[in-house]
Design a protein around this motif. Structure first.
Motif, PDB file in Angstrom:
ATOM      1  N   ASP A 256     -32.024  48.032  28.696  1.00 37.02           N
ATOM      2  CA  ASP A 256     -30.874  48.269  29.581  1.00 37.02           C
ATOM      3  C   ASP A 256     -31.103  49.455  30.511  1.00 37.02           C
ATOM      4  O   ASP A 256     -30.167  50.186  30.851  1.00 37.02           O
ATOM      5  N   TRP A 257     -32.352  49.676  30.927  1.00 38.80           N
ATOM      6  CA  TRP A 257     -32.598  50.785  31.839  1.00 38.80           C
ATOM      7  C   TRP A 257     -32.061  50.495  33.236  1.00 38.80           C
ATOM      8  O   TRP A 257     -31.777  51.427  34.004  1.00 38.80           O
ATOM      9  N   GLU A 258     -31.893  49.203  33.573  1.00 37.51           N
ATOM     10  CA  GLU A 258     -31.339  48.879  34.884  1.00 37.51           C
ATOM     11  C   GLU A 258     -29.910  49.388  35.020  1.00 37.51           C
ATOM     12  O   GLU A 258     -29.500  49.869  36.080  1.00 37.51           O
ATOM     13  N   GLU A 259     -29.121  49.281  33.935  1.00 36.14           N
ATOM     14  CA  GLU A 259     -27.744  49.771  33.976  1.00 36.14           C
ATOM     15  C   GLU A 259     -27.716  51.297  34.112  1.00 36.14           C
ATOM     16  O   GLU A 259     -26.863  51.861  34.807  1.00 36.14           O
TER      17      GLU A 259
ATOM     18  N   TYR B  97     -41.969  54.839  34.072  1.00 36.80           N
ATOM     19  CA  TYR B  97     -41.350  55.921  34.838  1.00 36.80           C
ATOM     20  C   TYR B  97     -41.405  55.631  36.337  1.00 36.80           C
ATOM     21  O   TYR B  97     -40.444  55.888  37.070  1.00 36.80           O
ATOM     22  N   ARG B  98     -42.507  55.090  36.796  1.00 41.13           N
ATOM     23  CA  ARG B  98     -42.623  54.766  38.220  1.00 41.13           C
ATOM     24  C   ARG B  98     -41.695  53.604  38.582  1.00 41.13           C
ATOM     25  O   ARG B  98     -41.102  53.586  39.671  1.00 41.13           O
ATOM     26  N   GLN B  99     -41.554  52.648  37.684  1.00 40.21           N
ATOM     27  CA  GLN B  99     -40.635  51.540  37.933  1.00 40.21           C
ATOM     28  C   GLN B  99     -39.188  52.021  37.928  1.00 40.21           C
ATOM     29  O   GLN B  99     -38.376  51.607  38.769  1.00 40.21           O
ATOM     30  N   PHE B 100     -38.862  52.908  36.993  1.00 42.58           N
ATOM     31  CA  PHE B 100     -37.505  53.440  36.906  1.00 42.58           C
ATOM     32  C   PHE B 100     -37.177  54.295  38.130  1.00 42.58           C
ATOM     33  O   PHE B 100     -36.073  54.215  38.686  1.00 42.58           O
ATOM     34  N   ALA B 101     -38.137  55.119  38.564  1.00 44.96           N
ATOM     35  CA  ALA B 101     -37.902  55.946  39.748  1.00 44.96           C
ATOM     36  C   ALA B 101     -37.758  55.092  40.999  1.00 44.96           C
ATOM     37  O   ALA B 101     -37.002  55.438  41.914  1.00 44.96           O
TER      38      ALA B 101
END
Length: 227
Positions: free
Chosen positions: A15-18, A60-64
């Motif tokens: 659920d990192w997208e939320e 981390y790069r995808q999340f950023a």
């Protein structure tokens, strides 16, 4: 918000997208600083990277990338940027002074003295200072140790020592020998006196016998011009 990590610990990334959506709604800026993260601009690339760190760095790069305002960089680049001075525009207050053209005391008829106001065009800018920390020595029988108190701020302390007189009549001072000598006597700072070294001797100087200071004259003087 700043995140410093080595990327060596497994993570739960469900659920990192939320989470990214909520950070965008609240306009939260995120700076991710990774120890030995790959950076093509430096350039730097860690070849023997563990699988866990490789996956975490990719996440981390995808999340950023999902955030509106975020950056991912390596710790070496962050330290390099911290060592640079912070350059910014500053407004300097006007100060009253005197502009003198020529010698107003020796030749007043050929000199001009004008009252002016000056301000700084440039000012010294230094990099931000970093504090030094040390890891506490935790006792084996210590219980419930707070992780935030694992590191503590270091304090600088100066102690003065003098080599004890052995009564051999040798007045020569050897700095290398004194540094290795264990038989030393502590001296309080209040008992110190200023002095000068001439050859192998030291000449103490009393505070009342200091050299006379040059009396400055406030103002700006133009001594001459070249054509």
């Amino acid at each position: 918000m700043a995140l410093l990590t080595d990327g060596e610990s497994p993570m739960e990334i469900e659920d990192w997208e939320e989470t990214a959506k909520q950070m965008n709604d609240k306009e939260i800026q995120l700076s991710i600083v990774g120890v030995d993260f790959d950076d093509d601009e430096m350039p730097f690339r860690e070849e023997d990277k563990s699988d866990v760190k490789r996956e975490n760095e990719s996440f981390y790069r995808q999340f950023a990338g999902a955030l509106n305002e975020s950056v991912v960089g390596t710790a070496a680049f962050a330290l390099q940027e911290c060592s640079k001075p912070d350059i910014k525009m500053m407004k300097s207050a006007l100060m009253k002074t005197t502009l003198k053209v020529g010698d107003v005391e020796a030749r007043p008829e050929q000199a001009i003295e004008i009252h002016v106001r000056t301000s700084k065009c440039t000012a010294i800018s230094r990099p931000p200072s970093m504090k030094k920390f040390a890891k506490r020595q935790i006792q084996p029988d210590a219980m419930d140790v707070d992780e935030e108190k694992t590191f503590t701020l270091l304090d600088r302390k100066t102690q003065y020592y003098v080599e004890k007189d052995k009564g051999d009549g040798d007045s020569d001072f050897d700095e290398d020998k004194a540094a290795d000598e264990e038989d030393e006597e502590p001296v309080e700072k209040e008992n110190l006196v200023r002095g000068y070294k001439y050859g192998a001797s030291f000449v103490p100087v009393d505070e009342d016998d200091q050299f006379e200071r040059l009396e400055p004259v406030k103002g700006i003087e133009i001594c001459g011009t070249l054509f």
